[in-house]
Motif scaffolding. Structure first.
Motif, PDB file in Angstrom:
ATOM      1  N   UNK A  94     -21.685   9.367-146.638  1.00  0.00           N
ATOM      2  CA  UNK A  94     -20.593   9.815-145.485  1.00  0.00           C
ATOM      3  C   UNK A  94     -20.838  11.099-145.190  1.00  0.00           C
ATOM      4  N   UNK A  95     -20.966  12.201-146.086  1.00  0.00           N
ATOM      5  CA  UNK A  95     -21.098  13.367-145.912  1.00  0.00           C
ATOM      6  C   UNK A  95     -22.479  13.689-145.177  1.00  0.00           C
ATOM      7  N   UNK A  96     -23.542  12.866-145.568  1.00  0.00           N
ATOM      8  CA  UNK A  96     -24.854  13.053-144.929  1.00  0.00           C
ATOM      9  C   UNK A  96     -24.872  12.743-143.514  1.00  0.00           C
ATOM     10  N   UNK A  97     -23.906  11.346-143.378  1.00  0.00           N
ATOM     11  CA  UNK A  97     -24.016  10.983-141.782  1.00  0.00           C
ATOM     12  C   UNK A  97     -23.374  11.826-140.963  1.00  0.00           C
ATOM     13  N   UNK A  98     -22.262  12.382-141.583  1.00  0.00           N
ATOM     14  CA  UNK A  98     -21.537  13.169-140.575  1.00  0.00           C
ATOM     15  C   UNK A  98     -22.245  14.393-140.323  1.00  0.00           C
ATOM     16  N   UNK A  99     -22.800  14.967-141.505  1.00  0.00           N
ATOM     17  CA  UNK A  99     -23.566  16.291-141.253  1.00  0.00           C
ATOM     18  C   UNK A  99     -24.695  15.880-140.115  1.00  0.00           C
ATOM     19  N   UNK A 100     -25.190  14.829-140.222  1.00  0.00           N
ATOM     20  CA  UNK A 100     -26.426  14.330-139.155  1.00  0.00           C
ATOM     21  C   UNK A 100     -25.724  14.393-137.872  1.00  0.00           C
ATOM     22  N   UNK A 101     -24.688  13.866-137.703  1.00  0.00           N
ATOM     23  CA  UNK A 101     -24.183  13.497-136.426  1.00  0.00           C
ATOM     24  C   UNK A 101     -23.577  15.041-135.890  1.00  0.00           C
ATOM     25  N   UNK A 102     -23.110  15.907-136.836  1.00  0.00           N
ATOM     26  CA  UNK A 102     -22.701  17.189-136.323  1.00  0.00           C
ATOM     27  C   UNK A 102     -23.846  17.909-135.656  1.00  0.00           C
ATOM     28  N   UNK A 103     -24.978  17.774-136.683  1.00  0.00           N
ATOM     29  CA  UNK A 103     -26.242  18.605-136.238  1.00  0.00           C
ATOM     30  C   UNK A 103     -26.904  18.141-135.044  1.00  0.00           C
ATOM     31  N   UNK A 104     -26.754  16.761-134.717  1.00  0.00           N
ATOM     32  CA  UNK A 104     -27.226  16.293-133.181  1.00  0.00           C
ATOM     33  C   UNK A 104     -26.152  16.867-132.194  1.00  0.00           C
ATOM     34  N   UNK A 105     -24.764  16.843-132.613  1.00  0.00           N
ATOM     35  CA  UNK A 105     -24.084  16.942-131.436  1.00  0.00           C
ATOM     36  C   UNK A 105     -24.117  18.588-130.926  1.00  0.00           C
ATOM     37  N   UNK A 106     -24.175  19.554-132.194  1.00  0.00           N
ATOM     38  CA  UNK A 106     -23.866  20.927-131.835  1.00  0.00           C
ATOM     39  C   UNK A 106     -25.477  21.632-131.124  1.00  0.00           C
TER      40      UNK A 106
END
Lengths: 657, 99
Positions: free
Chosen positions: A645-657
């Motif tokens: 979950x952390x990796x997925x969220x991190x991925x999503x965040x990295x893409x969004x920012x």
């Protein structure tokens, strides 16, 4: 059934003879020609399918059907005899066999002088040998099976010679190969005999590849495989194509007729019962190659190089067989070598073209009689000597078996070419024909044939003297041997064949009767003179024959023949081993073949299987490792979920920012 | 008062809950960690509802409580049964379902 709806299939093959020459009685004899093949085939089927029930009368059925074929063949012969020579080629259409687009083959029988000469030889000699076998195989528990195979052979051989196309000929060709295989290995409980059968089969396969390639080339070149199309078109065909077809036909003939370089199987084929050696491996099947060459005469006429090869093969084999025949102590193997050599003569003559082709067939017929007679004689000797084949344990048998001695003696005189016995008329003509021509060829081939005649005289006299004659101390029988004459069922066929050996040449040769009979098929030829005058040649031949006989008389009649073979000269030792033919075949083909298969097996095991197995092992190993993740510890599952979950969220965040 | 601070609290509670789940062996304590994480998310939902000025977050929070109550019933029953048969409440001992 197609066979039954034959209809009115007979038509005149000779063109321009006009309609209405149809003769009713003869027509029906000719339309019934398929019976020639069907009768013995039915016999084979009844005996093979009938099983033990036919044990008591099966052999007489086989004998009867074989004679029935002969009678029908004789009727056909007389029906053809009533036509003019040019009209003696008749096709009996049986049924439409292969029909695929432009490729069309009809099954039909070709009745012409050549095929009828063979039909009479095969059915007559074959029937005599059937009769002989009734007594010879009397104590064999499998006599019924033996007769079934004999009938199968006769049917296949008749199909071979009667076929009107190369494809149908091929069916018969394979049929006789099958019958030969079954009969050589008839006593297949002996593994050496079974191996001999396989050897014959494989050597024949090599030849058959040649024949099938020839048939394919015919179809590619002429669009047809029937004799009439191929032979009529080959007069104006491309020489390269004809040469290829000719060489491939020669290869087929070499396999079937045991000619160099495929001759090695014939000696081992003597493993079969003696009547088989007489019928298949002396009189009929092994001459099928000569038939093929003579039948394909127009192809060879258009391909001089292929023709030269035929002559060379014939010359090599006739010398080869003669040399081998001088050293063999096994009476059947000596006769087999002699057969090889005599077929060499026929091949040589067949390769000479129209000059020699008729004499090739002539020699084939006389040879069929005298060699079958001698083989039956050898069988009779074996019968009286406890199945021993070692000539060194024979000697002075003439007193014990007078009929065998006399009939064998006539065969011996015939093969020697002593006038007026039949070999003289046919073999001498071949020698004369070999001397016709210009340049180096008549000298080489002529002298090969001439010297071959001398050597033949030596080895046949050696065989005859070692078996039947000899000085007083030459009675070399084993202690338990009580030689005796064979029963009448065996001696009668021998006597008839001996009469044939004596007079057939005279009857067919004295006014060139057979040559004229065959002329419509093999073609007429202009009279040519040999390079040496004919009387000189005859004298030379007879002198050489006399020398050969005299030498054999000194060595094997007067002198004492040792019971154990002496070591002998280098040539003798080589000839005993068939001039290293088997060793050569093994070194050139068998061993490399074995190495090839072994290396292929290795590549398959290690390479192909290795790649597939390796991939499987890789996936399996990887799976095994991955499996460890399923540890059963709930907390580690939770940890991985959290990390995921952390990796997925991190991925999503990295893409969004 | 800045509403964002509630979110920080929510993250803190969630982390404590997660750490409890990962670290402790006793199934009851692990269960408490799970409850703590659920409530941390509830807090976040309610905070977001206040921030955005609508009620969806609060509705979801009520919904989560409902599901959590049901889950507690089932979960405690499972833990109880395991304890009865194996005389142990350690999650590491319930490891039969593995490779």
């Amino acid at each position: 059934m197609t066979l039954l709806s034959l209809g009115s299939g007979v038509y005149q093959a000779a063109e321009g003879s006009g309609p209405g020459v149809y003769q009713a009685a003869e027509g029906s004899i000719q339309t019934g020609a398929w019976l020639l093949v069907a009768l013995p085939l039915a016999g084979a089927a009844v005996l093979l399918l009938g099983g033990r029930r036919t044990d008591r009368w099966g052999h007489w059925l086989a004998v009867g059907l074989s004679w029935a074929s002969f009678v029908w063949g004789a009727l056909l012969f007389f029906s053809l005899l009533s036509y003019d020579p040019e009209q003696r080629a008749r096709t009996v259409h049986l049924f439409e066999w292969v029909h695929a687009g432009s490729f069309q083959v009809d099954a039909g029988l070709l009745l012409d002088p050549l095929s009828l000469a063979f039909v009479l030889l095969v059915t007559f000699v074959g029937s005599l040998i059937h009769v002989y076998s009734v007594a010879y195989m009397e104590h064999d528990p499998d006599r019924r099976r033996f007769f079934a195979y004999l009938n199968l052979f006769v049917a296949a051989m008749l199909l071979l010679v009667l076929a009107d196309s190369y494809l149908l000929l091929y069916v018969g060709w394979e049929g006789v190969g099958l019958a030969s295989y079954l009969l050589i290995g008839f006593w297949n409980q002996n593994s050496a005999y079974a191996a001999a059968a396989k050897k014959a089969f494989i050597a024949n396969r090599v030849g058959d590849v040649g024949l099938s390639l020839a048939i394919m080339a015919m179809f590619a070149g002429f669009g047809s495989v029937s004799f009439s199309d191929v032979l009529s078109q080959s007069s104006h065909a491309n020489e390269g194509l004809l040469t290829f077809i000719g060489l491939m036909l020669l290869l087929g003939a070499c396999g079937k007729s045991a000619q160099f370089p495929l001759q090695s199987w014939l000696g081992d084929a003597m493993a079969g019962p003696t009547p088989v050696s007489a019928l298949i491996h002396a009189a009929t099947m092994v001459t099928a190659g000569v038939y093929l060459i003579v039948r394909s005469g127009p192809v060879f006429d258009g391909a001089p190089n292929a023709q030269l090869c035929v002559v060379i093969v014939g010359a090599i084999t006739l010398i080869y067989g003669a040399i081998v025949g001088c050293a063999k102590d096994d009476i059947k193997k000596a006769l087999a070598a002699s057969t090889m050599s005599q077929i060499g003569y026929m091949m040589l003559a067949a390769g000479l073209g129209p000059v020699g082709a008729a004499f090739a067939i002539f020699h084939l017929l006389t040879h069929g009689f005298f060699k079958a007679g001698m083989f039956l004689g050898a069988g009779s000797v074996m019968h009286g000597m406890n199945d021993s084949v070692d000539m060194r344990r024979y000697g002075r048998l003439s007193g014990a078996m007078k009929i065998t001695w006399a009939t064998f003696g006539l065969g011996w005189l015939a093969i020697l070419g002593v006038p007026p016995f039949s070999g003289f008329w046919s073999k001498d003509k071949i020698i004369e024909a070999a001397f016709i021509g210009d340049g180096w060829r008549p000298w080489v081939f002529g002298f090969a044939a001439l010297i071959g005649a001398g050597v033949t005289a030596f080895y046949m006299s050696r065989l005859f003297f070692m078996t039947f004659q000899g000085s007083a101390e030459n009675k070399r029988w084993p202690k338990d041997a009580h030689p005796h004459e064979s029963p009448l069922l065996m001696t009668a066929p021998m006597m008839i064949l001996a009469v044939g050996s004596a007079v057939l040449g005279l009857a067919l040769g004295v006014s060139d009767g057979l040559v004229h009979w065959l002329e419509p098929v093999v073609g007429a030829h202009a009279e040519e003179e040999p390079v040496l005058a004919v009387p000189v040649l005859i004298t030379l031949t007879l002198v050489l024959v006399a020398l050969g006989v005299a030498l054999a008389w000194r060595m094997y009649w007067q002198a004492k023949v040792p019971v154990v073979a002496p070591r002998g000269s280098l040539l003798t030792r080589a000839a005993r081993r068939d001039l290293f033919q088997d060793d050569l075949n093994e070194a050139l083909f068998m061993r490399p073949g074995q190495y090839l298969t072994r290396s292929l097996v290795y590549v398959d095991n290690r390479g192909v299987d290795g790649a597939v197995g390796g991939l499987a092992a890789l996936v399996g190993g990887l799976g095994g490792r991955l499996r460890r993740v399923q540890s059963g510890l709930v907390r580690s599952y939770a940890a991985s979920m959290l990390a995921g979950v952390v990796i997925l969220l991190g991925g999503v965040l990295a893409v969004r920012i | 008062m800045n509403l964002v601070h509630w979110l920080y609290l929510s993250v803190l509670l969630f982390s404590i809950g997660a750490a409890t789940v990962l670290v402790r062996r006793n199934a009851i304590i692990v269960f408490m960690g799970v409850e703590l994480m659920l409530n941390a998310t509830n807090l976040a939902f309610v905070t977001f509802a206040r921030i955005n000025g609508n009620v969806e977050g609060q509705v979801i929070a009520l919904f989560v409580m409902l599901v959590a109550a049901a889950e507690v019933v089932v979960g405690l029953a499972i833990i109880f049964t395991i304890f009865r048969t194996r005389r142990s409440a350690s999650v590491d001992d319930a490891n039969l379902l593995k490779y």
